[in-house]
Every structure is written in structure tokens, then in C-alpha cells.
Design a protein around this motif. Structure first.
Motif, mmCIF file in Angstrom:
data_model
loop_
_atom_site.group_PDB
_atom_site.id
_atom_site.type_symbol
_atom_site.label_atom_id
_atom_site.label_comp_id
_atom_site.label_asym_id
_atom_site.label_seq_id
_atom_site.Cartn_x
_atom_site.Cartn_y
_atom_site.Cartn_z
ATOM 1 N N THR A 1 0.854 -1.181 0.000
ATOM 2 C CA THR A 1 0.000 0.000 0.000
ATOM 3 C C THR A 1 0.895 1.238 0.000
ATOM 4 O O THR A 1 1.821 1.346 0.797
ATOM 5 N N GLY A 2 0.641 2.132 -0.906
ATOM 6 C CA GLY A 2 1.448 3.342 -1.007
ATOM 7 C C GLY A 2 2.595 3.221 -1.994
ATOM 8 O O GLY A 2 3.264 4.213 -2.296
ATOM 9 N N GLU A 3 2.843 2.028 -2.500
ATOM 10 C CA GLU A 3 3.879 1.822 -3.512
ATOM 11 C C GLU A 3 3.211 1.841 -4.891
ATOM 12 O O GLU A 3 2.381 0.995 -5.189
ATOM 13 N N THR A 4 3.567 2.790 -5.706
ATOM 14 C CA THR A 4 2.966 2.926 -7.019
ATOM 15 C C THR A 4 3.346 1.761 -7.928
ATOM 16 O O THR A 4 4.527 1.466 -8.111
ATOM 17 N N GLY A 5 2.333 1.094 -8.461
ATOM 18 C CA GLY A 5 2.549 0.038 -9.429
ATOM 19 C C GLY A 5 3.046 -1.283 -8.868
ATOM 20 O O GLY A 5 3.444 -2.157 -9.621
ATOM 21 N N VAL A 6 3.038 -1.438 -7.547
ATOM 22 C CA VAL A 6 3.494 -2.693 -6.941
ATOM 23 C C VAL A 6 2.343 -3.267 -6.120
ATOM 24 O O VAL A 6 1.844 -2.625 -5.198
ATOM 25 N N TYR A 7 1.929 -4.485 -6.477
ATOM 26 C CA TYR A 7 0.800 -5.113 -5.803
ATOM 27 C C TYR A 7 1.118 -6.504 -5.269
ATOM 28 O O TYR A 7 0.340 -7.068 -4.528
ATOM 29 N N CYS A 8 2.259 -7.051 -5.713
ATOM 30 C CA CYS A 8 2.646 -8.390 -5.253
ATOM 31 C C CYS A 8 4.167 -8.491 -5.210
ATOM 32 O O CYS A 8 4.876 -7.631 -5.732
ATOM 33 N N ASN A 9 4.667 -9.551 -4.587
ATOM 34 C CA ASN A 9 6.108 -9.719 -4.406
ATOM 35 C C ASN A 9 6.876 -9.729 -5.726
ATOM 36 O O ASN A 9 7.986 -9.219 -5.806
ATOM 37 N N ALA A 10 6.297 -10.310 -6.759
ATOM 38 C CA ALA A 10 6.984 -10.412 -8.047
ATOM 39 C C ALA A 10 7.288 -9.046 -8.650
ATOM 40 O O ALA A 10 8.202 -8.915 -9.467
ATOM 41 N N MET A 11 6.565 -8.023 -8.247
ATOM 42 C CA MET A 11 6.717 -6.694 -8.827
ATOM 43 C C MET A 11 7.741 -5.828 -8.098
ATOM 44 O O MET A 11 8.005 -4.701 -8.522
ATOM 45 N N MET A 12 8.346 -6.347 -7.032
ATOM 46 C CA MET A 12 9.297 -5.558 -6.245
ATOM 47 C C MET A 12 10.546 -5.206 -7.037
ATOM 48 O O MET A 12 11.102 -6.050 -7.729
ATOM 49 N N GLY A 13 10.990 -3.973 -6.868
ATOM 50 C CA GLY A 13 12.276 -3.553 -7.411
ATOM 51 C C GLY A 13 13.353 -3.724 -6.342
ATOM 52 O O GLY A 13 13.076 -4.182 -5.217
ATOM 53 N N SER A 14 14.561 -3.335 -6.664
ATOM 54 C CA SER A 14 15.700 -3.523 -5.763
ATOM 55 C C SER A 14 15.516 -2.837 -4.409
ATOM 56 O O SER A 14 15.845 -3.399 -3.371
ATOM 57 N N ARG A 15 14.995 -1.627 -4.425
ATOM 58 C CA ARG A 15 14.812 -0.874 -3.176
ATOM 59 C C ARG A 15 13.866 -1.608 -2.235
ATOM 60 O O ARG A 15 14.156 -1.796 -1.059
ATOM 61 N N LEU A 16 12.721 -2.039 -2.766
ATOM 62 C CA LEU A 16 11.752 -2.763 -1.946
ATOM 63 C C LEU A 16 12.274 -4.126 -1.526
ATOM 64 O O LEU A 16 12.012 -4.582 -0.409
ATOM 65 N N LEU A 17 13.005 -4.770 -2.400
ATOM 66 C CA LEU A 17 13.552 -6.089 -2.104
ATOM 67 C C LEU A 17 14.431 -6.030 -0.855
ATOM 68 O O LEU A 17 14.335 -6.887 0.027
ATOM 69 N N LYS A 18 15.271 -5.006 -0.767
ATOM 70 C CA LYS A 18 16.157 -4.843 0.393
ATOM 71 C C LYS A 18 15.366 -4.566 1.665
ATOM 72 O O LYS A 18 15.764 -4.978 2.753
ATOM 73 N N LYS A 19 14.245 -3.899 1.529
ATOM 74 C CA LYS A 19 13.415 -3.548 2.675
ATOM 75 C C LYS A 19 12.542 -4.721 3.140
ATOM 76 O O LYS A 19 12.402 -4.971 4.337
ATOM 77 N N VAL A 20 11.972 -5.467 2.199
ATOM 78 C CA VAL A 20 10.961 -6.484 2.493
ATOM 79 C C VAL A 20 11.552 -7.880 2.683
ATOM 80 O O VAL A 20 11.003 -8.686 3.426
ATOM 81 N N CYS A 21 12.658 -8.162 2.033
ATOM 82 C CA CYS A 21 13.221 -9.524 2.024
ATOM 83 C C CYS A 21 14.502 -9.604 2.853
ATOM 84 O O CYS A 21 15.577 -9.944 2.339
ATOM 85 N N VAL A 22 14.395 -9.329 4.118
ATOM 86 C CA VAL A 22 15.537 -9.387 5.020
ATOM 87 C C VAL A 22 15.694 -10.824 5.515
ATOM 88 O O VAL A 22 14.736 -11.431 5.992
#
Length: 117
Positions: A33-54
């Protein structure tokens, strides 16, 4: 909840699996929520990946070893993390555990073995 199939392996009824998938998708929608154009894990970019996939140290070591042994690319690393996050979501687990990483690596290994011909 779980039953045994003809080979003796446990199986899960389709309705239970469906509920797990719906719940996991709900987690992902909330997470992004609040991330433009991202609705599922497959859509994560590098920035989100570092934040979400620790990963914890054990999971990180496992993934590092797989990267070396399977000679995987940075792109494969990202894909494994996304799949591991999804596996954790399906298990309703807030953290990505080493077993989630191991399962994701197994899927990647199957993909590379040309088992389908």
C-alpha cells in the motif's frame, strides 16, 4: 486438514490452498500500500527487495552458498528472494525463514536442470 494420497504423501484440500493464497495476496496488497505500481512480491524492485526480504544469518548463508554452487546471477538472487518471501507469506510467516529460502532455491534448481526436456 491434511490427508494422505495414494502414495502416502500428505496433501492439502484445494479449498485450504485457495484460502492460503487469498490470505497471502492480502498480505502483499497491504505490504505494498502506497507503492505505485506494486501489488505483489513479483513486482518488487531492488529498493523494496532490500526492505521487504531481510534474511537472518542462516538464510543469508544458505542463499550465498547456493549462489556459489549453482553459479547464479544477481537476477536469480533477486528472484529467489521474491519466491522465498511468497513462500513465507503462504505460511503466514512475517519473517523469511531458512526453510523458505531452501524451498525457493529448490525451485530455482529445478528450473536450471532442464528436467522438462
Amino acid at each position: 486438514m491434511f490427508t494422505r494420497n495414494a502414495s502416502g504423501a500428505s496433501s492439502c484440500p484445494s479449498a485450504v490452498i485457495r484460502d492460503r493464497v487469498i490470505a497471502a495476496r492480502g498480505l502483499q496488497i497491504t505490504r505494498f500500500t502506497g507503492e505505485t505500481g506494486v501489488y505483489c512480491n513479483a513486482m518488487m524492485g531492488s529498493r523494496l527487495l532490500k526492505k521487504v526480504c531481510v534474511l537472518d544469518p542462516t538464510g543469508a548463508a544458505l542463499l550465498r552458498k547456493a549462489m556459489e554452487r549453482l553459479n547464479l546471477s544477481a537476477r536469480a538472487y533477486d528472484r529467489i528472494l521474491k519466491v522465498a518471501r511468497t513462500i513465507a507469506d503462504l505460511a503466514a510467516c512475517a519473517a523469511i525463514l531458512p526453510e523458505h529460502v531452501a524451498e525457493a532455491i529448490q525451485y530455482r534448481s529445478l528450473d536450471r536442470e532442464d528436467w522438462a526436456g
